[in-house]
Design a protein around this motif. Sequence first.
Motif, PDB file in Angstrom:
ATOM      1  N   TYR A   1      -4.077   6.970  -2.349  1.00  0.00           N
ATOM      2  CA  TYR A   1      -3.975   6.592  -3.764  1.00  0.00           C
ATOM      3  C   TYR A   1      -5.344   6.372  -4.395  1.00  0.00           C
ATOM      4  O   TYR A   1      -6.244   5.781  -3.775  1.00  0.00           O
ATOM      5  CB  TYR A   1      -3.152   5.314  -3.919  1.00  0.00           C
ATOM      6  N   THR A   2      -5.520   6.857  -5.646  1.00  0.00           N
ATOM      7  CA  THR A   2      -6.689   6.537  -6.476  1.00  0.00           C
ATOM      8  C   THR A   2      -6.195   6.254  -7.896  1.00  0.00           C
ATOM      9  O   THR A   2      -5.182   6.815  -8.342  1.00  0.00           O
ATOM     10  CB  THR A   2      -7.717   7.686  -6.536  1.00  0.00           C
ATOM     11  N   HIS A   3      -6.922   5.397  -8.594  1.00  0.00           N
ATOM     12  CA  HIS A   3      -6.547   5.066  -9.977  1.00  0.00           C
ATOM     13  C   HIS A   3      -6.681   6.277 -10.888  1.00  0.00           C
ATOM     14  O   HIS A   3      -7.663   7.025 -10.816  1.00  0.00           O
ATOM     15  CB  HIS A   3      -7.440   3.956 -10.529  1.00  0.00           C
TER      16      HIS A   3
ATOM     17  N   ALA B   1      -6.254  -2.454  -5.325  1.00  0.00           N
ATOM     18  CA  ALA B   1      -5.647  -1.122  -5.347  1.00  0.00           C
ATOM     19  C   ALA B   1      -6.685  -0.009  -5.479  1.00  0.00           C
ATOM     20  O   ALA B   1      -6.388   1.162  -5.199  1.00  0.00           O
ATOM     21  CB  ALA B   1      -4.634  -1.031  -6.496  1.00  0.00           C
ATOM     22  N   SER B   2      -7.913  -0.366  -5.890  1.00  0.00           N
ATOM     23  CA  SER B   2      -8.969   0.655  -5.989  1.00  0.00           C
ATOM     24  C   SER B   2      -9.364   1.193  -4.616  1.00  0.00           C
ATOM     25  O   SER B   2      -9.837   2.329  -4.489  1.00  0.00           O
ATOM     26  CB  SER B   2     -10.210   0.057  -6.669  1.00  0.00           C
TER      27      SER B   2
ATOM     28  N   SER C   1       0.805  -1.229   0.000  1.00  0.00           N
ATOM     29  CA  SER C   1       0.000   0.000   0.000  1.00  0.00           C
ATOM     30  C   SER C   1       0.837   1.278   0.000  1.00  0.00           C
ATOM     31  O   SER C   1       0.529   2.226  -0.736  1.00  0.00           O
ATOM     32  CB  SER C   1      -0.956   0.013   1.192  1.00  0.00           C
ATOM     33  N   PRO C   2       1.907   1.354   0.780  1.00  0.00           N
ATOM     34  CA  PRO C   2       2.677   2.617   0.819  1.00  0.00           C
ATOM     35  C   PRO C   2       3.352   2.975  -0.496  1.00  0.00           C
ATOM     36  O   PRO C   2       3.789   4.109  -0.682  1.00  0.00           O
ATOM     37  CB  PRO C   2       3.727   2.351   1.915  1.00  0.00           C
TER      38      PRO C   2
ATOM     39  N   PRO D   1      -4.194  -0.489   4.486  1.00  0.00           N
ATOM     40  CA  PRO D   1      -4.240   0.976   4.631  1.00  0.00           C
ATOM     41  C   PRO D   1      -3.948   1.697   3.309  1.00  0.00           C
ATOM     42  O   PRO D   1      -3.535   1.059   2.345  1.00  0.00           O
ATOM     43  CB  PRO D   1      -3.115   1.237   5.638  1.00  0.00           C
ATOM     44  N   ASN D   2      -4.135   2.995   3.300  1.00  0.00           N
ATOM     45  CA  ASN D   2      -3.901   3.822   2.116  1.00  0.00           C
ATOM     46  C   ASN D   2      -3.218   5.122   2.538  1.00  0.00           C
ATOM     47  O   ASN D   2      -3.814   6.202   2.500  1.00  0.00           O
ATOM     48  CB  ASN D   2      -5.217   4.096   1.402  1.00  0.00           C
TER      49      ASN D   2
END
Length: 554
Positions: free
Chosen positions: A86-88, A76-77, A48-49, A81-82
């Motif tokens: 992040y977003t596509h 990944a959408s 995630s990082p 955690p985030n």
Amino acid sequence: MATRAVTRHPQTSHLNSLVTAITSCLQALNPQSLNPSHISTAPLNQFSPYLDSQLVIEVISKQANPYHALLFFNWASNPNPNPNSYTHSQHCYVAITDLLLSHSLFSVASSLLQKYNRLSDLTVSKFITAYGNHGHVKGAIFWLHKVKTIENGNCLFSYNAILNVLVKANRISLAQSFFDEIVNNVVVHPDASTYAIMMKGYCKIGLVENARKVFDEMQCKPNLVCYNIMISGYCKMGDMDKAITIFYRLMRSKDCFPDTVTYTTMIDGYCKKGEFDEAMKKMDEMKLRCCRPNLLTYNAIIYGLCLRGHVDEAKKLMTEMRLNGVKENLATHMSILKGLCYVGKSDEAVKYFRETIGEGMQADSKAYGIVINEYCKIREPNNAIVLLKEMHGKGIKPSVSSFNVVLRTLMEHKESDMAIFLLKQIREMGGKPNFISYNTVICGLCRVRGRMKDVQELINDMVNNGLAIDTTMYSSIVMGYCEDGNEEMATKVFRKTIDQNYVISLESFLVFIKLLCEKGKAIEAERIFKEMCEKCSVVNVGSYLRILDEQLHI
């Protein structure tokens, strides 16, 4: 599930390490369906990082299994955690769409894009192209109408995609209707690609003047692709005057300049038209403008030189080509082979072929065919047969014309047994004998006394393979039985010929009537002649009647 720890990237080496690690993780998870509910995506959380668009696109592109890519994309959408929020990006959606469509997962790609509300002109154009590649023109048109609603008609990517699909499918009239719709549309405006596709479609079916009309009526400035399409269209038609007109128009343009493709097209056109001096002028001009000749350029000139019989010059040019870092291909060697044959240097052609094979050239059936033909010219059919066997050993399927030229040469050199053996071996060597194959051997055998048993065997084989006997062959068969003195079989075949409404040749008729008369069967001869005239369309009755009368009164 343990996975090797990965350090942060942004360096390329770190990116590659991340992609490798994520791919290994996906292979361990190994999803095999659209919604693998039994699989936990927790092992992916360690990545995630590091999420960004570049990483996501790289991972997707490296997946051989589309379900692996889809699992990663869905995770990944909404990663948890985030830390980097992040977003596509749009490019990520394009990447996953391309991958799914390349595996013909149309409904999966459609559901994915609708789920994330990402159906757009760009993504739908991918669907249109994919449906077109599978030959589903109706499906491609359906998606065009769908995106027109989504984008309120502003969908140039999709319009261009449908034009491409229709041009590839040779549906030029339908392409023209969509093209007109674009040109007359107040929402979307055609670009140079729109015009180029339509021009390419017309040139493809030989309607170059229609393409010229599109070119002249462009509402935007033509790009180099447009110019090259028009030049190529005229060159293929052999109209070098109009091709040079477009070329000069390109030269006057301030927005684009001729490139290697432009010059190569002109050079090839001049060579095929036989205007070699003009081709060389363009070659010189090309070099002055710092356009590097490529393989196609050199091949065009080499072809032109060989066409004129200047094989030595062609070989020198091939050496220059190599020195300039351009490696020759089979087409280059084929031109030189044909050139050597054209100037009557059969021995040299055979030697050249052997040398190039020895240097690793992967020859095809056409290259072998040229040399087989030359072996037959210099009366070495046995060497030609060696090549046929060599082709079979390499898994190359010889053309039936190559077999036929060897069969003809064998029969001309009275090697009937070898010809019969080869004819029977054609299927085992990857070929399929045609009528000419059988006709060459059968008609040749009919001229050799005592070979009618072999003839009958070959005729049976020929008929069993779906081939029919024609007038010429019937005439030869009748004559063959007559030469053997077998009037019974000659009569039987003659009557069969009549039943087929065929008229044998005057030469065969003479031999047949002469044999019957010698056997004291003049009445039978008259009866058969009458039957032939009643059942068949005998054009030159007088000539046949004169032969009959002459033999009856000897």
